[in-house]
Enzyme design. Structure first.
Site, PDB file in Angstrom:
ATOM      1  N   ARG A 208       4.488   2.124  -0.621  1.00  0.00           N
ATOM      2  CA  ARG A 208       4.944   3.209  -1.490  1.00  0.00           C
ATOM      3  C   ARG A 208       6.407   3.516  -1.209  1.00  0.00           C
ATOM      4  O   ARG A 208       6.895   3.351  -0.089  1.00  0.00           O
ATOM      5  CB  ARG A 208       4.123   4.485  -1.266  1.00  0.00           C
ATOM      6  N   LYS A 249      -0.047   9.523   2.473  1.00  0.00           N
ATOM      7  CA  LYS A 249      -0.776  10.143   1.370  1.00  0.00           C
ATOM      8  C   LYS A 249      -2.257  10.302   1.694  1.00  0.00           C
ATOM      9  O   LYS A 249      -2.867  11.337   1.403  1.00  0.00           O
ATOM     10  CB  LYS A 249      -0.594   9.308   0.108  1.00  0.00           C
ATOM     11  N   ARG A 326       5.465  -1.537  -6.909  1.00  0.00           N
ATOM     12  CA  ARG A 326       4.149  -1.508  -6.266  1.00  0.00           C
ATOM     13  C   ARG A 326       3.064  -1.920  -7.254  1.00  0.00           C
ATOM     14  O   ARG A 326       2.136  -2.660  -6.894  1.00  0.00           O
ATOM     15  CB  ARG A 326       3.908  -0.097  -5.736  1.00  0.00           C
ATOM     16  N   HIS A 349      -5.465   2.177  -0.520  1.00  0.00           N
ATOM     17  CA  HIS A 349      -6.320   3.011  -1.362  1.00  0.00           C
ATOM     18  C   HIS A 349      -7.684   3.198  -0.705  1.00  0.00           C
ATOM     19  O   HIS A 349      -8.221   2.272  -0.079  1.00  0.00           O
ATOM     20  CB  HIS A 349      -6.501   2.371  -2.740  1.00  0.00           C
ATOM     21  N   TYR A 359      -3.300   0.927 -11.081  1.00  0.00           N
ATOM     22  CA  TYR A 359      -2.240   0.047 -10.595  1.00  0.00           C
ATOM     23  C   TYR A 359      -2.277  -1.353 -11.200  1.00  0.00           C
ATOM     24  O   TYR A 359      -1.237  -1.930 -11.491  1.00  0.00           O
ATOM     25  CB  TYR A 359      -2.312  -0.065  -9.063  1.00  0.00           C
TER      26      TYR A 359
END
Length: 399
Positions: A208, A249, A326, A349, A359
């Protein structure tokens, strides 16, 4: 002769200055012994009596009396000031801008106790003509949380926003992914850019942008352990980000990513150009990517330099953002046949749902995997039981 009201029944009088009937009820006393009074008004005596009965009923039921003059703007302002403690500055700024732009101009002057579900439905419908569905969800959340905060502080009795659904808004700009030829062109165009290593890492390991901006040299292993059993390749450890508190995240986002040789070469070249006085990468706590004066990168720095590279690569610069590198990483791996479960682990993820629906952008013009598999399955079936297949085809009714 008019009789005097009994104690505890409240009061009712005419206000010449306001030209309204005023209903008042004493609900208690403050620590200094002063009476706490709640008031309501009406243009007619009947309206004032009705409101007086409501005040008395709330007092008998033990329900706090809502503040009559408290507006939606007051509730939103209070929540923005006290309800977002500990949040990132960018989040607070974004919520404040959304509130000032979309909520306050339409609903700000409305008294909170008079706000109805119909008012909120109409407001959301009007906003849906100019806002995306995601923005509408944010607006609904901001207003709902502001009123819930006011409800907890006895400013209003119920939260009518919870009764309203979020409509579908305008379609936002869909995310895109670079094709292999476009990705190659971007890497080649970035060769002379100060963001070369940043772009290469974004595209080839899928980190990211907020993770790369927080990357420090002590988390970079450019040598690995080739003599170990099994060998350990060069890697970077994603342990921090520029989010509030420096955390990644999600918990799954904390990961170690092996690097392709192109990434190793780009980081080695960047290390040689460093301006810090450290000589050992493992002990250097400096940021890997900085501005020309050594300060941390922000989103504007990265977006501006990336779009220069995109334009040099023959792309329409305004249509691309750094985060789509990404997306391109996920799509290129998926197009090459890597299982979606493995890709989800690489990008950090928690599940494959986000990887697949948000994505992965299928970049092949034709998805041939299913057709190839079915040809292989039925070719084997036909070889094993040719008479049965022929019989089934013969017995099929003619349309």
């Amino acid at each position: 002769m008019t009789t005097r009201r009994a104690r505890g029944d409240g009061g009712l009088h005419w206000d010449d200055k306001r030209q309204r009937w005023i209903a008042s009820v004493t609900i208690g006393h403050d620590p200094q012994g002063r009476r706490i009074t709640r008031k309501a008004s009406g243009k007619t005596k009947t309206q004032a009596k009705t409101k007086l009965r409501e005040l008395l009923r709330d007092q008998d039921d033990g329900v706090p009396t809502p503040v009559d003059g408290y507006t939606v703007a007051d509730a939103v302002a209070y929540w923005l000031t006290y309800g977002l403690r500990g949040r990132d500055e960018a989040t607070v700024s974004n919520y404040t801008t959304l509130a000032k732009t979309h909520i306050l101009p339409t609903l700000g002057r409305r008294k909170l106790r008079e706000l109805s579900a119909e008012d909120v439905d109409q407001w959301l419908t009007i906003e849906s003509r100019q806002c995306s569905t995601r923005t509408l969800r944010l607006l609904h959340s901001i207003l709902s949380r502001s009123i819930r905060n006011a409800q907890a502080r006895d400013k209003v009795r119920r939260n009518v926003v919870l009764l309203c659904d979020v409509p579908t808004g305008r379609k936002g700009r869909p995310s895109k992914a670079l094709t292999l030829s476009q990705a190659t062109a971007v890497i080649n165009a970035a060769a002379e850019s100060r963001l070369y290593a940043y772009i290469v890492l974004s595209l080839l390991i899928g980190a990211r942008t907020e993770e790369l901006r927080a990357l420090r040299w002590c988390y970079v292993d450019l040598s690995g352990s080739p003599d170990a059993a099994p060998p350990v390749p060069p890697s970077i450890s994603v342990l921090r980000s520029v989010r509030a508190g420096g955390d990644t995240k999600t918990r799954r986002s904390r990961r170690a990513l092996a690097m392709p040789q192109r990434c190793v070469d780009a980081l080695n070249a960047l290390w040689e150009k460093r301006t810090c006085g450290h000589t050992e990468r493992a002990k250097c706590d400096c940021l890997v990517f900085t501005t020309r004066v050594g300060t941390p990168l922000d989103t504007h720095n990265v977006r501006r330099d990336f779009r220069k590279v995109a334009e040099a690569a023959g792309l329409i610069a305004g249509e691309w953002t750094p985060r789509e590198l990404r997306h391109s990483f996920v799509s290129l791996l998926s197009d090459d046949g890597m299982p979606i479960e493995h890709i989800a682990r690489l990008v950090g993820h928690t599940s494959t749902a986000v990887t697949e629906t948000v994505y992965r952008q299928q970049i092949r013009p034709v998805i041939v995997g299913g057709a190839e598999a079915m040809d292989r399955i039925f070719r084997q079936s036909a070889t094993a039981s040719e008479p049965i297949v022929t019989q089934l085809v013969t017995q099929r009714p003619i349309p």
